[in-house]
Design a protein around this motif. Structure first.
Motif, mmCIF file in Angstrom:
data_model
loop_
_atom_site.group_PDB
_atom_site.id
_atom_site.type_symbol
_atom_site.label_atom_id
_atom_site.label_comp_id
_atom_site.label_asym_id
_atom_site.label_seq_id
_atom_site.Cartn_x
_atom_site.Cartn_y
_atom_site.Cartn_z
ATOM 1 N N VAL A 1 18.806 70.645 51.689
ATOM 2 C CA VAL A 1 19.155 71.199 52.993
ATOM 3 C C VAL A 1 20.457 71.978 52.873
ATOM 4 O O VAL A 1 21.503 71.396 52.544
ATOM 5 N N PRO A 2 20.455 73.305 53.116
ATOM 6 C CA PRO A 2 21.698 74.084 53.037
ATOM 7 C C PRO A 2 22.716 73.578 54.062
ATOM 8 O O PRO A 2 22.376 73.342 55.217
ATOM 9 N N ILE A 3 23.964 73.415 53.625
ATOM 10 C CA ILE A 3 25.012 72.912 54.502
ATOM 11 C C ILE A 3 26.088 73.958 54.741
ATOM 12 O O ILE A 3 26.367 74.344 55.873
ATOM 13 N N LEU A 4 26.725 74.429 53.681
ATOM 14 C CA LEU A 4 27.773 75.431 53.857
ATOM 15 C C LEU A 4 27.913 76.282 52.608
ATOM 16 O O LEU A 4 27.516 75.888 51.516
ATOM 17 N N GLN A 5 28.488 77.477 52.811
ATOM 18 C CA GLN A 5 28.822 78.375 51.705
ATOM 19 C C GLN A 5 30.328 78.539 51.667
ATOM 20 O O GLN A 5 30.954 78.773 52.703
ATOM 21 N N GLU A 6 30.886 78.429 50.478
ATOM 22 C CA GLU A 6 32.337 78.541 50.347
ATOM 23 C C GLU A 6 32.720 79.667 49.409
ATOM 24 O O GLU A 6 32.171 79.781 48.306
ATOM 25 N N PRO A 7 33.701 80.474 49.805
ATOM 26 C CA PRO A 7 34.242 81.468 48.872
ATOM 27 C C PRO A 7 35.230 80.801 47.917
ATOM 28 O O PRO A 7 35.619 79.643 48.102
ATOM 29 N N LEU A 8 35.621 81.540 46.908
ATOM 30 C CA LEU A 8 36.644 81.067 45.987
ATOM 31 C C LEU A 8 38.000 81.630 46.383
ATOM 32 O O LEU A 8 38.107 82.672 47.038
ATOM 33 N N VAL A 9 39.052 80.931 45.999
ATOM 34 C CA VAL A 9 40.417 81.429 46.142
ATOM 35 C C VAL A 9 41.094 81.357 44.779
ATOM 36 O O VAL A 9 40.648 80.629 43.876
ATOM 37 N N ILE A 10 42.154 82.115 44.646
ATOM 38 C CA ILE A 10 42.931 82.119 43.401
ATOM 39 C C ILE A 10 44.111 81.175 43.571
ATOM 40 O O ILE A 10 44.844 81.254 44.565
ATOM 41 N N ALA A 11 44.278 80.275 42.629
ATOM 42 C CA ALA A 11 45.435 79.370 42.628
ATOM 43 C C ALA A 11 46.420 79.853 41.575
ATOM 44 O O ALA A 11 46.065 80.064 40.414
ATOM 45 N N LEU A 12 47.666 80.054 42.020
ATOM 46 C CA LEU A 12 48.720 80.590 41.151
ATOM 47 C C LEU A 12 49.956 79.717 41.216
ATOM 48 O O LEU A 12 50.212 79.039 42.227
ATOM 49 N N SER A 13 50.745 79.767 40.161
ATOM 50 C CA SER A 13 52.081 79.188 40.241
ATOM 51 C C SER A 13 52.895 80.014 41.237
ATOM 52 O O SER A 13 52.753 81.244 41.303
#
Length: 309
Positions: free
Chosen positions: A165-177
């Motif tokens: 069952v599809p629930i949610l779609q998430e984009p990616l983010v960039i994690a930086l120092s």
């Protein structure tokens, strides 16, 4: 043919057809008695006075008949467990008082708190048991009735006895120092990371990272340089904070505040292409009204959140 003989045969296969080791691993049976059970099983599977030989005892391997029976025996035991569970639930009028839920980070770090509050307010009589089950184990745990529902990421191998069952779609983010040269940018094109060192979860543990790595390869024209892989999100963030490398994480990671780490959106069309789908896995023949109530609450809360409510 009885269930005990089948289970002893499966135990023997698990122990690489070593009779003495199998007998030692089992309580209440010795090696000669184990052998009698297997011979009785072969007799029961045969016709007239001709037994169906399952094990080549000289070479200590399964015969072709043994290979076929082994696959069917695993399914027989699984179906029997399922039948027992379903009969018990039917005898209780499907009045389930507990749900065992395997969660992933997207659910845990986003809608789970609201889901728990909402469900408990509507069904205080039902106990929710949460477990952090390894994604690769969830399908078998569902089939064995160890859990009632699991949240996982696509792509997944499909199974005929489960629904997704599809629930949610998430984009990616960039994690930086926070000291990174790009940290002052609100959005960063993925191509700007081509020469960066990456810290990522292992694709062997988080399977969708293989498609992320493949996408980066398309954008960069070569494989991204992965200098460190880590199992736990907090370890990834610690490495990012220490300047070991940058990372690409699901958006829900922003709810984890780690000193020394900043999160930035991906700029351009890559932001829409890099989205990961979370699905709920359930048994196809599941008839639990309580479970259906739970999944509807999850879907409604995700929808409300997407609409900004």
């Amino acid at each position: 043919m009885n269930l005990e003989d089948i289970e002893l045969f499966l135990a023997l296969v698990k122990n690489e057809l070593n009779f003495s080791r199998t007998a030692e691993s089992l309580n209440g049976i010795d090696q000669p008695n184990l052998g009698r059970h297997i011979r009785q099983l072969e007799k029961d599977l045969g016709y007239s006075k001709i037994p169906c030989i399952l094990i080549d005892r000289k070479q200590r391997k399964l015969t072709s008949a043994g290979e076929v029976f082994n696959k069917d025996a695993v399914e027989i035991v699984r179906l029997l467990k399922q039948a027992k569970e379903r009969a018990f639930r039917a005898s209780c009028g499907e009045d389930i008082r507990q749900l065992v839920i395997a969660v992933n980070s997207s659910i845990t770090n986003s809608v789970l708190p609201v889901v728990l509050q909402t469900f408990r307010s509507q069904r205080p009589d039902v106990k929710l048991v949460l477990c952090e089950s390894p994604p690769q184990d969830q399908i078998q745990q569902l089939l064995d009735y160890q859990i009632d529902i699991a949240f996982n990421y696509l792509p997944l191998d499909e199974h005929p006895d489960l629904i997704y069952v599809p629930i949610l779609q998430e984009p990616l983010v960039i994690a930086l120092s926070e000291s990174h040269k790009l940290a002052d940018e609100a959005q960063i094109p993925l191509k700007a990371l081509a020469d960066e060192s990456f810290v990522l979860p292992s694709p062997d543990i988080v399977h969708f990272y293989k498609q992320i790595i493949d996408f980066c390869k398309q954008v960069f024209g070569r494989e991204p340089e992965i200098v460190q892989q880590a199992t736990w999100m907090l370890t990834v963030l610690s490495l990012v904070a220490g300047g070991v490398g940058v990372s690409l994480l699901l958006k829900n990671a922003q709810n984890i505040q780690r000193q020394g780490v900043v999160y930035r959106l991906i700029k351009g069309i890559e932001a829409d292409k890099l989205k990961i789908q979370t699905v709920a896995l359930m048994r196809r023949n599941e008839q639990s009204a309580v479970l259906n109530e739970f999944i509807e609450i999850v879907k409604n809360i995700v929808l409300q959140k997407s609409l900004g409510k």
